[in-house]
Enzyme design. Structure first.
Site, PDB file in Angstrom:
ATOM      1  N   ASP A  11     108.936  10.506  34.384  1.00 50.40           N
ATOM      2  CA  ASP A  11     108.352  10.597  35.725  1.00 50.40           C
ATOM      3  C   ASP A  11     107.538  11.888  35.750  1.00 50.40           C
ATOM      4  OD1 ASP A  11     107.778  11.152  38.356  1.00 50.40           O
ATOM      5  OD2 ASP A  11     109.821  10.880  39.100  1.00 50.40           O
ATOM      6  N   ASP A  53     108.318   5.912  37.207  1.00 50.31           N
ATOM      7  CA  ASP A  53     108.459   6.286  35.800  1.00 50.31           C
ATOM      8  C   ASP A  53     107.465   5.534  34.915  1.00 50.31           C
ATOM      9  OD1 ASP A  53     110.765   7.984  36.174  1.00 50.31           O
ATOM     10  OD2 ASP A  53     111.817   6.135  36.687  1.00 50.31           O
ATOM     11  N   TYR A  90     103.107  13.731  44.237  1.00 55.20           N
ATOM     12  CA  TYR A  90     104.475  14.250  44.363  1.00 55.20           C
ATOM     13  C   TYR A  90     105.134  14.374  42.982  1.00 55.20           C
ATOM     14  CZ  TYR A  90     109.394  14.518  45.472  1.00 55.20           C
ATOM     15  OH  TYR A  90     110.692  14.919  45.518  1.00 55.20           O
ATOM     16  N   GLN A  94     107.525  16.287  36.743  1.00 57.67           N
ATOM     17  CA  GLN A  94     108.952  16.402  37.105  1.00 57.67           C
ATOM     18  C   GLN A  94     109.920  16.335  35.916  1.00 57.67           C
ATOM     19  OE1 GLN A  94     110.688  14.084  40.565  1.00 57.67           O
ATOM     20  NE2 GLN A  94     111.719  13.034  38.894  1.00 57.67           N
ATOM     21  N   GLY A 103     110.763  19.400  18.097  1.00 58.40           N
ATOM     22  CA  GLY A 103     110.914  18.327  17.106  1.00 58.40           C
ATOM     23  C   GLY A 103     110.873  16.948  17.712  1.00 58.40           C
ATOM     24  N   ASN A 104     111.706  16.679  18.711  1.00 58.30           N
ATOM     25  CA  ASN A 104     111.631  15.370  19.369  1.00 58.30           C
ATOM     26  C   ASN A 104     111.977  15.525  20.846  1.00 58.30           C
ATOM     27  OD1 ASN A 104     114.497  14.622  19.904  1.00 58.30           O
ATOM     28  ND2 ASN A 104     114.640  14.935  17.696  1.00 58.30           N
ATOM     29  N   LYS A 140     115.647   5.240  39.914  1.00 57.02           N
ATOM     30  CA  LYS A 140     116.572   5.674  40.967  1.00 57.02           C
ATOM     31  C   LYS A 140     118.035   5.402  40.620  1.00 57.02           C
ATOM     32  CE  LYS A 140     112.951   6.617  43.482  1.00 57.02           C
ATOM     33  NZ  LYS A 140     112.094   7.264  42.477  1.00 57.02           N
ATOM     34  N   TYR A 206     119.439  19.810  39.893  1.00 54.33           N
ATOM     35  CA  TYR A 206     118.839  18.487  40.103  1.00 54.33           C
ATOM     36  C   TYR A 206     117.326  18.582  40.053  1.00 54.33           C
ATOM     37  CZ  TYR A 206     117.649  13.962  41.942  1.00 54.33           C
ATOM     38  OH  TYR A 206     117.125  12.710  42.081  1.00 54.33           O
ATOM     39  N   LYS A 209     115.978  11.851  38.922  1.00 53.66           N
ATOM     40  CA  LYS A 209     117.053  10.995  38.442  1.00 53.66           C
ATOM     41  C   LYS A 209     116.807  10.573  36.998  1.00 53.66           C
ATOM     42  CE  LYS A 209     120.898   9.880  39.294  1.00 53.66           C
ATOM     43  NZ  LYS A 209     121.879  10.956  39.438  1.00 53.66           N
ATOM     44  N   ARG A 243     118.338  10.693  46.954  1.00 55.01           N
ATOM     45  CA  ARG A 243     118.654  12.083  46.596  1.00 55.01           C
ATOM     46  C   ARG A 243     119.597  12.136  45.410  1.00 55.01           C
ATOM     47  NH1 ARG A 243     116.030  14.986  50.137  1.00 55.01           N
ATOM     48  NH2 ARG A 243     115.543  14.022  52.119  1.00 55.01           N
ATOM     49  N   TYR A 326     122.454  16.786  44.279  1.00 57.17           N
ATOM     50  CA  TYR A 326     121.901  17.909  45.023  1.00 57.17           C
ATOM     51  C   TYR A 326     123.015  18.934  45.207  1.00 57.17           C
ATOM     52  CZ  TYR A 326     117.404  15.867  46.333  1.00 57.17           C
ATOM     53  OH  TYR A 326     116.140  15.346  46.311  1.00 57.17           O
TER      54      TYR A 326
HETATM   55  P1  13P Z   1     113.223  10.029  40.646  1.00 58.66           P
HETATM   56  O1  13P Z   1     113.830  10.637  39.424  1.00 58.66           O
HETATM   57  O2  13P Z   1     112.856   8.625  40.453  1.00 58.66           O
HETATM   58  O3  13P Z   1     112.088  10.882  41.111  1.00 58.66           O
HETATM   59  O4  13P Z   1     114.355  10.006  41.762  1.00 58.66           O
HETATM   60  C1  13P Z   1     114.461  10.919  42.747  1.00 58.66           C
HETATM   61  C2  13P Z   1     115.647  10.655  43.630  1.00 58.66           C
HETATM   62  O5  13P Z   1     116.596  11.368  43.657  1.00 58.66           O
HETATM   63  C3  13P Z   1     115.634   9.491  44.476  1.00 58.66           C
HETATM   64  O6  13P Z   1     116.789   9.448  45.211  1.00 58.66           O
HETATM   65 MG    MG Z   2     110.322  10.786  40.874  1.00 59.41          MG
HETATM   66 MG    MG Z   3     112.118   7.729  38.727  1.00 61.91          MG
END
Ligand code: 13P
Ligand code: MG
Ligand code: MG
Length: 357
Positions: A11, A53, A90, A94, A103-104, A140, A206, A209, A243, A326
């Site tokens: 993502d 993603d 946004y 991330q 390396g990987n 998610k 965090y 996800k 979240r 979180y």
């Molecule tokens: P992403 O990793 O898809 O951005 O998820 C964020 C999230 O916490 C949605 O609840």
């Molecule tokens: Mg995201």
């Molecule tokens: Mg995602």
């Protein structure tokens, strides 16, 4: 030849919240992939997104954890990040959690699922006269999202009747990844590979996800596609959404679906591929969940989600305390804890802290 299938997924930014990458990001990824094929790094590739993603699925002969292939994916995700930054999207960049991968990509943020096997799809090949497989991509949710359906598809004859046939009757060996003790990990086994990244464990906080991807080979000595997808009709509850901290049902969706549902319902796509003798994908893919047959399951998932979230975040709706993504939730609870005072029930009740201020 020894053929490698690699899914490298990240993502790196999305439109209007954590929903989907922009078309320019997808185009740039496709362009980079075409160049990598022209250079001979990859044989073939397929670019898609599930929610926010971007997944690069490729064939090559360089083996799993190959530095050049992983570096190519990292550089491509950086290009898409630059576009996300330029357009103010946004969560730009991330999942790129380190300055540069060593390396990987394992441990750097992007999800990785790879399989390597002998590829000789000819009629006389008794084991694998044709190579077909499925790519799973989920958004998610946490890395355990596939545990139940993959277990049922490969181990339960009620889902995979093929397990009663001579070719499959020996069953499958499962290598389980303990994600808190990863020192002794080895690579997957030839039927399935599931990404096992925990972004929280990498970043220490965090950042987004985990959103796992998986490869599942099918037919012949493996379960048939219908045996593998059937358990997804459960729309089973998984950890992670909203979240990163709630328990919600996994909804099967077509490939390239944006997040738009209630409480950002966890999504999973499943795309089928065939690979020819030179390692190239078939002209079309089969989008397993892009079919009215799955509409009922989608409705069921929404209903299960509504039932769960009718109770807000209380009880089973939210992940256990130690799994909460979180840390702010934990900080809030700890802040509340400090305001409690122990009362001596035999004496006159102590005044609440707030009243004593
Ligand atoms: P992403 O990793 O898809 O951005 O998820 C964020 C999230 O916490 C949605 O609840
Ligand atoms: Mg995201
Ligand atoms: Mg995602």
């Amino acid at each position: 030849m020894r053929l490698t299938l690699s899914i490298l997924k990240a993502d790196v930014g999305s439109i209007g919240g954590h929903t989907k990458p922009s078309q320019k990001m997808i185009d740039a990824t496709k362009q980079a992939v075409s160049e990598a094929i022209a250079k001979g790094l990859l044989i073939d590739a397929y670019v898609s997104h599930t929610g926010d993603d971007i997944a690069i699925l490729s064939t090559h002969t360089r083996g799993p954890n190959n530095t050049e292939v992983h570096q190519f994916a990292w550089d491509t995700f950086l290009k898409a990040t630059a576009i996300a930054q330029k357009y103010g999207l946004y969560g730009a960049g991330q999942d790129l959690l380190v300055d540069a991968p060593s390396g990987n990509l394992r441990g750097a943020g992007p999800a990785v699922a790879e399989l390597e096997f002998e590829h000789n799809p000819v009629k006389t090949n008794k084991v694998r006269p044709a190579e077909s497989f499925m790519m799973l991509a989920a958004d998610k949710c946490g890395p355990g999202a596939y545990n139940l359906p993959i277990f049922l598809g490969f181990a339960d004859p009620m889902y995979c009747a093929g397990l009663m046939l001579p070719k499959l009757i020996k069953g499958f060996t499962f290598n389980i990844i303990d994600m808190d003790n990863t020192e002794g990990d080895s690579d997957g086994e030839p039927a399935v590979s599931v990404s096992a990244m925990r972004l929280h464990n990498i970043a220490g906080t965090y950042t987004g996800k985990d959103d796992p991807v998986a490869l599942m080979r099918n037919q012949g000595i493996f379960p048939a596609p219908e045996e593998l997808v059937s358990a997804f009709t459960k729309a089973h509850y998984v950890g992670g959404d909203a979240r990163g901290s709630h328990v919600m049902p996994l909804m099967p969706v077509p490939i390239n679906t944006a997040v738009s549902g209630i409480y950002c319902l966890p999504l999973v796509s499943c795309t089928g591929f065939s690979v020819d003798a030179s390692g190239h994908f078939s002209e079309n893919v089969n989008d397993f969940f892009d079919n009215p047959a799955w509409d009922y399951v989608r409705t069921k998932a929404q209903e299960k989600a509504l039932y769960m979230r009718e109770q807000g975040w209380s009880g089973a709706a939210m992940l256990p305390y130690h799994e909460l993504e979180y840390s702010g939730f934990r900080d809030t609870v700890e802040g509340l804890m400090k305001q409690f005072a122990i009362r001596d029930g035999h004496k006159k009740a102590a005044a609440p802290v707030a009243a004593r201020r």
